[in-house]
Design a protein around this motif. Structure first.
Motif, PDB file in Angstrom:
ATOM      1  N   LEU A 154       0.860  -1.174   0.000  1.00  0.00           N
ATOM      2  CA  LEU A 154       0.000   0.000   0.000  1.00  0.00           C
ATOM      3  C   LEU A 154       0.894   1.220   0.000  1.00  0.00           C
ATOM      4  N   SER A 196      -2.170   3.596  -3.969  1.00  0.00           N
ATOM      5  CA  SER A 196      -3.368   2.813  -3.620  1.00  0.00           C
ATOM      6  C   SER A 196      -4.462   3.739  -3.081  1.00  0.00           C
ATOM      7  N   ILE A 197      -4.043   4.851  -2.463  1.00  0.00           N
ATOM      8  CA  ILE A 197      -5.058   5.824  -2.016  1.00  0.00           C
ATOM      9  C   ILE A 197      -5.730   6.439  -3.254  1.00  0.00           C
ATOM     10  N   ASP A 245      -8.239   4.099  -4.509  1.00  0.00           N
ATOM     11  CA  ASP A 245      -9.431   4.070  -3.647  1.00  0.00           C
ATOM     12  C   ASP A 245     -10.324   5.285  -3.918  1.00  0.00           C
ATOM     13  N   HIS A 255      -8.917   3.166   6.111  1.00  0.00           N
ATOM     14  CA  HIS A 255      -8.398   1.808   5.925  1.00  0.00           C
ATOM     15  C   HIS A 255      -6.873   1.840   5.729  1.00  0.00           C
ATOM     16  N   PHE A 256      -6.430   2.832   4.953  1.00  0.00           N
ATOM     17  CA  PHE A 256      -4.999   2.972   4.692  1.00  0.00           C
ATOM     18  C   PHE A 256      -4.234   3.255   5.993  1.00  0.00           C
ATOM     19  N   SER A 257      -4.698   4.256   6.745  1.00  0.00           N
ATOM     20  CA  SER A 257      -4.013   4.619   7.995  1.00  0.00           C
ATOM     21  C   SER A 257      -3.929   3.417   8.924  1.00  0.00           C
ATOM     22  N   SER A 268      -3.983   0.234   8.177  1.00  0.00           N
ATOM     23  CA  SER A 268      -3.069  -0.803   7.673  1.00  0.00           C
ATOM     24  C   SER A 268      -1.631  -0.468   8.052  1.00  0.00           C
TER      25      SER A 268
END
Ligand SMILES: Nc1ncnc2c1ncn2[C@@H]1O[C@H](COP(=O)(O)OP(=O)(O)OP(=O)(O)O)[C@@H](O)[C@H]1O
Ligand SMILES: [Mg+2]
Length: 348
Positions: A181, A185-186, A189, A254-256, A258
């Motif tokens: 990621l 990937s952001i 999204d 979700h990113f944060s 992960s």
């Protein structure tokens, strides 16, 4: 005028950006890691900035590709051609790549074969010697951390295609983790969200612009609105619409989390003696993704350890690789066992 340091380089070949550092001159090249090619013949049309400007605007017979995926070379020929172009650009200006010694940064955990392949890409282009250095180690040197001391230093590098968490002590990487990621990937999204919610297709560059302008890892105090342009899937026409920072915050969560999970897992594997150092010294955050609004604050809240944003998050890897070059490559070829050289490099 002849300069003694003129044949020493650090290269950060990233999924999104390539940087070349020259000792004494600093960053001498910074270009997007992209190549524009003709689909029918495979012929290269443009590299770097010029190719990046074509993203989303290419005619049917042209496409813009990223030769690196998730931090590793995916298309060797394209990556080598791109690097050759960047090097010749630098050569044109300073005429010093030939006969030089080059440190080139690579993702943690890649195989020896992959490392040799990367080294050979540079050696072929006329440099005398090329050595790979793991990115978190280079970042730590670039940021001036005392990496060869018997204390723990944690580096979190949020790149475009990948993120890495590494614990460094005594000049080597003690434990590390890679996650697939990163900033790109952001962007994906965001594209997905806009498509699902508004039936509108937006381009990669628009998504990146949204991320840089209104994305936040902490709940934004005010709901900022941004106008964007895309293609309405229903009407089939271009449309201007607006999107808010609170919507983007939701998809960013979700990113944060992960990244938080990956830091926690790395900490769990951390030898107890080094865990205390981490609590005290905190984490160094670098890479372009580290510039995401509020990410340092969010990670600090979730993990309970101080998080320090590097002074130059996008440059410290190339800088660190470049600082290795103030020493003869022979004496630090095996850098993980040459702590004196590392210490001196870090203190430069
Ligand atoms: N101000 C900013 N806010 C948010 N994201 C940013 C900002 N500036 C750059 N980025 C993002 O940082 C990413 C690029 O970072 P970087 O140059 O460190 O990646 P890279 O080294 O090329 O990739 P990798 O390390 O994965 O191979 C991109 O996704 C870009 O959108
Ligand atoms: Mg990187």
């Amino acid at each position: 005028m002849f300069k003694r340091f003129e044949q020493m380089f650090g290269v950060d070949l990233g999924t999104c950006n390539t940087l070349i550092y020259q000792q004494g001159n600093g960053i001498v090249l910074r270009e997007p890691s992209v190549v524009a090619i003709r689909k029918d013949t495979g012929q290269i049309e443009a590299f770097g900035e010029e190719a990046y400007a074509m993203i989303g605007r290419t005619p049917a017979n042209l496409e813009v590709i990223h030769p690196l995926k998730e931090g590793v070379v995916a298309n060797f020929d394209m990556a080598a051609a791109m690097l050759k172009h960047f090097i010749s650009k630098v050569q044109g200006r300073y005429n010093w790549f030939r006969g030089s010694q080059v440190y080139i940064s690579v993702r943690c955990g890649i195989t020896e074969v992959q490392k040799r392949a990367v080294e050979n890409m540079v050696v072929h282009k006329g440099s005398k010697r090329s050595v790979t250095i793991e990115e978190p180690l280079a970042a730590a040197i670039g940021a001036g951390l005392p990496i060869s001391d018997p204390i723990g230093n944690m580096v979190v590098d949020i790149g475009g295609g990948t993120s890495q968490v590494a614990l460094i002590s005594l000049g080597g990487i003690v434990v590390s983790q890679n996650i697939r990621l990163g900033g790109m990937s952001i962007d994906r999204d965001i594209i997905e969200y806009v498509k699902k919610t508004y039936n509108v297709i937006i381009g990669e560059r628009t998504a990146e612009e949204i991320k840089k302008t209104i994305a936040s890892a902490v709940m934004p105090e005010a709901d900022i609105r941004m106008d964007i342009r895309g293609n309405d899937l229903v009407a089939g026409l271009p449309i201007t619409m607006s999107i808010t920072s609170k919507e983007i915050y939701e998809i960013f969560d979700h990113f944060s989390m992960s990244i938080v999970e990956s830091i926690r897992q790395t900490m769990e594997q951390c030898p107890p003696e080094l865990a205390g150092d981490l609590m005290e010294r905190g984490i160094l955050l670098c890479g372009g993704g580290a510039l995401l609004q509020g990410l340092d604050q969010r990670l600090q809240q979730e993990i309970g350890v101080p998080v320090h944003l590097a002074e130059f998050p996008m440059e410290c890897i190339a800088q660190g690789a470049g600082r290795m070059l103030s020493f003869k490559a022979e004496s630090i070829g095996n850098y993980t066992s040459s702590n004196e050289a590392l210490e001196a490099a870090a203190n430069q």
